[in-house]
Scaffold this active site. Structure first.
Site, PDB file in Angstrom:
ATOM      1  CB  ILE A  84      -0.995   0.214   1.345  1.00 44.80           C
ATOM      2  CG1 ILE A  84      -1.673  -1.351   1.217  1.00 44.80           C
ATOM      3  CG2 ILE A  84      -1.863   1.152   1.010  1.00 44.80           C
ATOM      4  CD1 ILE A  84      -2.415  -1.584   2.818  1.00 44.80           C
ATOM      5  CG  ASN A  96      -3.884   5.389  -0.905  1.00 51.99           C
ATOM      6  OD1 ASN A  96      -5.077   5.885  -1.012  1.00 51.99           O
ATOM      7  ND2 ASN A  96      -3.138   5.665  -0.043  1.00 51.99           N
ATOM      8  CE1 TYR A 104      -5.460  14.284  -7.443  1.00 51.23           C
ATOM      9  CE2 TYR A 104      -7.891  14.775  -8.159  1.00 51.23           C
ATOM     10  CZ  TYR A 104      -6.665  13.852  -7.499  1.00 51.23           C
ATOM     11  OH  TYR A 104      -7.228  13.068  -6.655  1.00 51.23           O
TER      12      TYR A 104
END
Length: 253
Positions: free
Chosen positions: A6, A87, A154
């Protein structure tokens, strides 16, 4: 045994994903610049394999070196499956085109798009030589499919991540591997990223007041709710490779 990697595991959604996976008896590899001691304690109390790697995801050389180390550690254990949660993400720069600063612009693309591409490439490559199944979960955003003033970088990096996910899934299907790759849009969560958004300039971000109202009206999703919905999907065995999932489909909102 199953292992989960992660990125951005120290806080927010990454932390919540790690905690839920520990309850599912899945071993944890945490990747972030700072270690979350609570995750470490929880994993060790459960007797699970746990390891933490510090990595600056905006530096491609560091990404390659760190994830080569992670791959070496995990593949020698001959795991049944590796879950790779890409993530970590950054929203900055929040600014209109013509006023963008070069350094945060490049960092955004490095963290949000280039790092997940490099990491996925490495693990799919290693998986070809083993019996290990790799399942990649790329955390994306609704901004990937909606133009938002002030978020050009973004929006672009997350749109690129969606397309990378869909293309890589096609390739893995053509090669008839057991590997899967999906994207997951977590909605608007009560995390540090939202704090960054709310502290931005009205001139740079036209929808500032709307995002402040999300917080004031308790409309933000809690990270643990989102993490539970995602982990339920991932461990269900019913993941459709190449699909871009939205949390609203999973929590019934």
């Amino acid at each position: 045994m199953k292992y989960a990697i992660i990125t951005g595991a120290s806080k927010g959604l990454g932390e919540a994903i790690a905690k839920r996976l520990i309850h599912e008896q899945i071993a944890i590899v945490s990747v972030s610049r700072t270690e979350n001691e609570e995750i470490k304690r929880m994993a060790l109390e459960k007797g699970l394999y746990y390891n933490h790697f510090s990595c600056n995801l905006s530096l491609e050389k560091e990404v390659q070196e760190v994830f080569m180390d992670i791959a070496h550690c995990l593949f020698q254990k001959d795991p049944k499956e590796i879950l790779l949660f890409n993530n970590a993400g950054v929203i900055e720069p929040i600014q209109t085109v013509g006023n963008l600063d070069q350094t945060p612009t490049i960092r955004n693309i490095q963290v949000n798009l280039i790092a997940p591409i490099l990491i996925t490439n490495l693990f799919f490559s290693k998986a070809q030589l083993t019996n290990t199944k790799v399942q990649v979960i790329n955390v994306t955003s609704g901004a990937a499919i909606r133009s938002i003033e002030g978020w050009s970088v973004y929006c672009s990096s997350k749109a690129g991540l969606n397309m990378f996910t869909q293309t890589a899934a096609l390739e893995q299907a053509e090669m008839k591997t057991d590997n899967k790759i999906i994207a997951f849009s977590p909605g608007i969560m009560d995390t540090n990223m939202q704090e960054t958004i709310r502290s931005s300039s009205k001139n740079a971000f036209k929808e500032l007041e709307r995002f402040k109202e999300f917080k004031e009206n308790n409309m933000l999703l809690q990270a643990d709710v989102v993490a539970n919905a995602l982990v339920d999907l991932v461990i269900s065995g019913n993941v459709e490779s190449g699909k871009v999932y939205n949390v609203k489909e999973l929590v019934g909102e």
